[in-house]
Design a protein around this motif. Structure first.
Motif, PDB file in Angstrom:
ATOM      1  N   PHE A 156      54.892 -14.112  36.803  1.00  0.00           N
ATOM      2  CA  PHE A 156      54.281 -13.685  35.559  1.00  0.00           C
ATOM      3  C   PHE A 156      55.282 -12.911  34.708  1.00  0.00           C
ATOM      4  O   PHE A 156      56.211 -12.301  35.228  1.00  0.00           O
ATOM      5  CB  PHE A 156      53.063 -12.794  35.849  1.00  0.00           C
ATOM      6  CG  PHE A 156      51.933 -13.545  36.475  1.00  0.00           C
ATOM      7  CD1 PHE A 156      50.933 -14.071  35.687  1.00  0.00           C
ATOM      8  CD2 PHE A 156      51.897 -13.751  37.841  1.00  0.00           C
ATOM      9  CE1 PHE A 156      49.894 -14.785  36.260  1.00  0.00           C
ATOM     10  CE2 PHE A 156      50.868 -14.469  38.418  1.00  0.00           C
ATOM     11  CZ  PHE A 156      49.863 -14.982  37.623  1.00  0.00           C
ATOM     12  N   PRO A 157      55.072 -12.909  33.393  1.00  0.00           N
ATOM     13  CA  PRO A 157      55.921 -12.070  32.540  1.00  0.00           C
ATOM     14  C   PRO A 157      55.787 -10.602  32.940  1.00  0.00           C
ATOM     15  O   PRO A 157      54.802 -10.198  33.553  1.00  0.00           O
ATOM     16  CB  PRO A 157      55.354 -12.309  31.140  1.00  0.00           C
ATOM     17  CG  PRO A 157      54.664 -13.622  31.218  1.00  0.00           C
ATOM     18  CD  PRO A 157      54.130 -13.709  32.624  1.00  0.00           C
ATOM     19  N   ARG A 158      56.762  -9.822  32.577  1.00  0.00           N
ATOM     20  CA  ARG A 158      56.783  -8.398  32.933  1.00  0.00           C
ATOM     21  C   ARG A 158      55.527  -7.703  32.418  1.00  0.00           C
ATOM     22  O   ARG A 158      55.168  -7.825  31.252  1.00  0.00           O
ATOM     23  CB  ARG A 158      58.024  -7.749  32.325  1.00  0.00           C
ATOM     24  CG  ARG A 158      58.201  -6.323  32.756  1.00  0.00           C
ATOM     25  CD  ARG A 158      59.537  -5.769  32.244  1.00  0.00           C
ATOM     26  NE  ARG A 158      59.461  -4.342  32.229  1.00  0.00           N
ATOM     27  CZ  ARG A 158      59.112  -3.629  31.167  1.00  0.00           C
ATOM     28  NH1 ARG A 158      58.834  -4.212  30.035  1.00  0.00           N
ATOM     29  NH2 ARG A 158      59.057  -2.323  31.232  1.00  0.00           N
ATOM     30  N   SER A 159      54.868  -6.987  33.310  1.00  0.00           N
ATOM     31  CA  SER A 159      53.640  -6.279  32.941  1.00  0.00           C
ATOM     32  C   SER A 159      53.961  -4.959  32.269  1.00  0.00           C
ATOM     33  O   SER A 159      54.969  -4.317  32.557  1.00  0.00           O
ATOM     34  CB  SER A 159      52.796  -6.008  34.191  1.00  0.00           C
ATOM     35  OG  SER A 159      52.234  -7.191  34.658  1.00  0.00           O
ATOM     36  N   ILE A 160      53.055  -4.574  31.391  1.00  0.00           N
ATOM     37  CA  ILE A 160      53.142  -3.267  30.740  1.00  0.00           C
ATOM     38  C   ILE A 160      51.822  -2.559  30.980  1.00  0.00           C
ATOM     39  O   ILE A 160      50.869  -3.158  31.482  1.00  0.00           O
ATOM     40  CB  ILE A 160      53.442  -3.407  29.228  1.00  0.00           C
ATOM     41  CG1 ILE A 160      52.373  -4.267  28.538  1.00  0.00           C
ATOM     42  CG2 ILE A 160      54.818  -3.973  28.998  1.00  0.00           C
ATOM     43  CD1 ILE A 160      52.557  -4.385  27.042  1.00  0.00           C
ATOM     44  N   ARG A 213      49.348 -22.998  32.851  1.00  0.00           N
ATOM     45  CA  ARG A 213      48.920 -23.843  31.728  1.00  0.00           C
ATOM     46  C   ARG A 213      49.454 -23.340  30.397  1.00  0.00           C
ATOM     47  O   ARG A 213      49.605 -24.123  29.466  1.00  0.00           O
ATOM     48  CB  ARG A 213      47.397 -23.918  31.683  1.00  0.00           C
ATOM     49  CG  ARG A 213      46.755 -24.569  32.885  1.00  0.00           C
ATOM     50  CD  ARG A 213      46.284 -25.991  32.729  1.00  0.00           C
ATOM     51  NE  ARG A 213      45.681 -26.389  31.502  1.00  0.00           N
ATOM     52  CZ  ARG A 213      44.376 -26.414  31.248  1.00  0.00           C
ATOM     53  NH1 ARG A 213      43.515 -26.015  32.177  1.00  0.00           N
ATOM     54  NH2 ARG A 213      43.926 -26.828  30.098  1.00  0.00           N
ATOM     55  N   LEU A 214      49.759 -22.044  30.306  1.00  0.00           N
ATOM     56  CA  LEU A 214      50.336 -21.526  29.067  1.00  0.00           C
ATOM     57  C   LEU A 214      51.812 -21.881  28.940  1.00  0.00           C
ATOM     58  O   LEU A 214      52.342 -21.950  27.837  1.00  0.00           O
ATOM     59  CB  LEU A 214      50.160 -20.004  28.981  1.00  0.00           C
ATOM     60  CG  LEU A 214      48.751 -19.529  28.712  1.00  0.00           C
ATOM     61  CD1 LEU A 214      48.687 -18.013  28.815  1.00  0.00           C
ATOM     62  CD2 LEU A 214      48.258 -19.993  27.355  1.00  0.00           C
ATOM     63  N   GLY A 215      52.455 -22.077  30.068  1.00  0.00           N
ATOM     64  CA  GLY A 215      53.870 -22.452  30.044  1.00  0.00           C
ATOM     65  C   GLY A 215      54.736 -21.417  29.349  1.00  0.00           C
ATOM     66  O   GLY A 215      54.634 -20.219  29.601  1.00  0.00           O
TER      67      GLY A 215
END
Length: 145
Positions: free
Chosen positions: A50-54, A86-88
């Motif tokens: 996943f992208p880096r969480s904030i 699915r968001l890619g």
């Protein structure tokens, strides 16, 4: 933070045990293939996917400024993984909050999900949407530009 890594570590541990057993029986190649498969499964279920969480507060501030949706997620959640896959490439344009790392994020999700930590919960313009269709989330992202 450690809770996010439990499932991936279990996959690696199980894969290591199976691979060791196969290697001791003389099937080195098969053991290596099994270990590789378990490591790949662990990677897919890890926070690295996943992208880096904030933090929730920062995500809400950024969302108010740029209009992009905020996604509350946790590792090991198959619905969160489905949304992410699915968001890619568009996934990095959303604001991601890991509820296992951010108590304020978990509280925000519990507040709108009758006390449950149901994820993914996507906030668009301050309105919660629980486990939305990935196509719909992509539409919301496009309309926020």
């Amino acid at each position: 933070m450690m809770r996010s890594w439990i499932l991936p570590m279990l996959f690696v541990l199980c894969g290591s045990l199976v691979a060791t057993g196969l290697t001791l029986r003389g099937s080195v190649g098969e053991g290596a293939a099994i270990l590789l498969a378990f490591v790949l499964i662990a990677g897919v279920h890890s926070p690295l996917m996943f992208p880096r969480s904030i933090g929730a507060t920062e995500a809400q501030r950024r969302s108010a400024a740029d209009g992009r949706p905020v996604v509350f997620w946790r590792s090991g959640c198959k619905f969160c993984l489905r949304l992410r896959m699915r968001l890619g490439r568009d996934a990095h344009r959303l604001h991601w909050v890991d509820i296992w790392r951010d108590p304020a994020g978990a509280a925000a999700v519990r507040e709108v999900c009758d006390g449950n930590e149901t994820v993914p919960t996507v906030f668009v313009a301050g309105r919660p949407h629980i486990n939305p269709d990935p196509g719909w989330v992509r539409e919301q992202l496009c309309s926020s530009e």
